[in-house]
Enzyme design. Sequence first.
Site, PDB file in Angstrom:
ATOM      1  N   ASP A   1      89.927  24.822  -2.506  1.00 38.00           N
ATOM      2  CA  ASP A   1      89.338  24.683  -4.176  1.00 38.00           C
ATOM      3  C   ASP A   1      88.011  24.119  -3.793  1.00 38.00           C
ATOM      4  O   ASP A   1      87.947  23.002  -3.136  1.00 38.00           O
ATOM      5  CB  ASP A   1      90.262  23.790  -4.901  1.00 38.00           C
TER       6      ASP A   1
ATOM      7  N   SER B   1      92.165  21.798 -14.222  1.00 43.86           N
ATOM      8  CA  SER B   1      90.653  21.312 -13.829  1.00 43.86           C
ATOM      9  C   SER B   1      90.145  19.976 -14.978  1.00 43.86           C
ATOM     10  O   SER B   1      90.859  19.066 -14.933  1.00 43.86           O
ATOM     11  CB  SER B   1      89.577  22.193 -13.964  1.00 43.86           C
TER      12      SER B   1
ATOM     13  N   HIS C   1      89.701  27.922  -7.185  1.00 42.98           N
ATOM     14  CA  HIS C   1      89.908  26.819  -8.312  1.00 42.98           C
ATOM     15  C   HIS C   1      90.574  27.472  -9.314  1.00 42.98           C
ATOM     16  O   HIS C   1      91.491  26.688 -10.200  1.00 42.98           O
ATOM     17  CB  HIS C   1      88.514  26.438  -8.674  1.00 42.98           C
TER      18      HIS C   1
END
Length: 347
Positions: A284, A197, A323
Amino acid sequence: MARCHDLHCSQVRILQYGLMGRLKRILLWVLGVYITIPFLVKLCPSIQAKLVFLNFVRLPYFIDLKRPQDHGLNHTYNFYLQPETGVNIGVWHTVPDQMWKEAQGKDREWYDSTFKSPYPVMLYLHGNAGTRGGDHRVQLYKVLSLLGYHVVTFDYRGWGDSDGSPSESGMTSDALFLYQWMKERVGSKPLNVWGHSLGTGVATNLVRRLCDRGTPPNSLVLESPFTNIREEAKSHPFSMVYRYLPGFEWFFLDTISANDIRFASDENVDHISCPLLILHAEDDSVVPFHLGKKLYNIASQSKSLSGHKLQFIPFPVSLAYKHKFIYRSPELPHILSDFLGTTHPHA
Ligand SMILES: *[C@@H]1O[C@H](CO)[C@@H](O)[C@H](O)[C@H]1NC(C)=O
């Protein structure tokens, strides 16, 4: 209405106006907040930085970072390093699963000496919000440890129990410091970098610097990456309600740039020269899949990456990894050992 008594009529009317008035007040209030927020953000750009870093979100709240064993990490050592005078950052070193019995009750010196073992090493760079003890992070350390990796993870300045306040340059220099600290201990053994991320932005900043110096790492893994912070902020669910407001870019995106926050992985991949693996789940919703795919397309055009292994692994919607849950993939150990050329102990 005409048939009702005068008294009765006025009572109904008062009731109606009262309700309408209350509804109107609520609507005006919501509208007021909606319009005020962009101006607030523009006037105090640090609000926007806080939203990008989310370092004040400490979930789970009551976790003691000094006790990695509370998370089933009985072969992890917690310690502190000083990338700069006055800035202590919290670090965890997990040894390969194969060493867990030996690791019981050992001190920092023993953990340091294990870097000399033949096992490969991974530096993990976490994303925004939470700490190095976040559950999806811990689960990934376990996967990597089981694959025979040393995992070194830390909280950037401003996160977890580390000192200081967050910034992109601080995150990058902490990562560089950790990398060098590990390099001194592992010698010529392969050193790999993993970013997740927002941590993928830190990872490409770090690896770009290493490549500029002529000392690229063994490999780079980007889990759920984006192209740059402007494009990510545009697609983030937080910006949903403002995306179509005139001046959205000026109010929100320019404010991110004004904080010196760029995380320009799309530019960095033109300066990176080591094997690159990108992992992204199609469902995601925090960092949309198309941004990871776009980064891969840019990377596949990169001159510096040509001749290096480059792989993109999508995870279909049906798996629901979203995610944070790519660590759940039963395929992951094989994907990694194929890519990194390590042998899977259980294969
Ligand atoms: C310690 O951790 C290892 C590796 O995760 C695990 O296999 C083992 O069962 C744990 N041992 C204890 C006593 O919790």
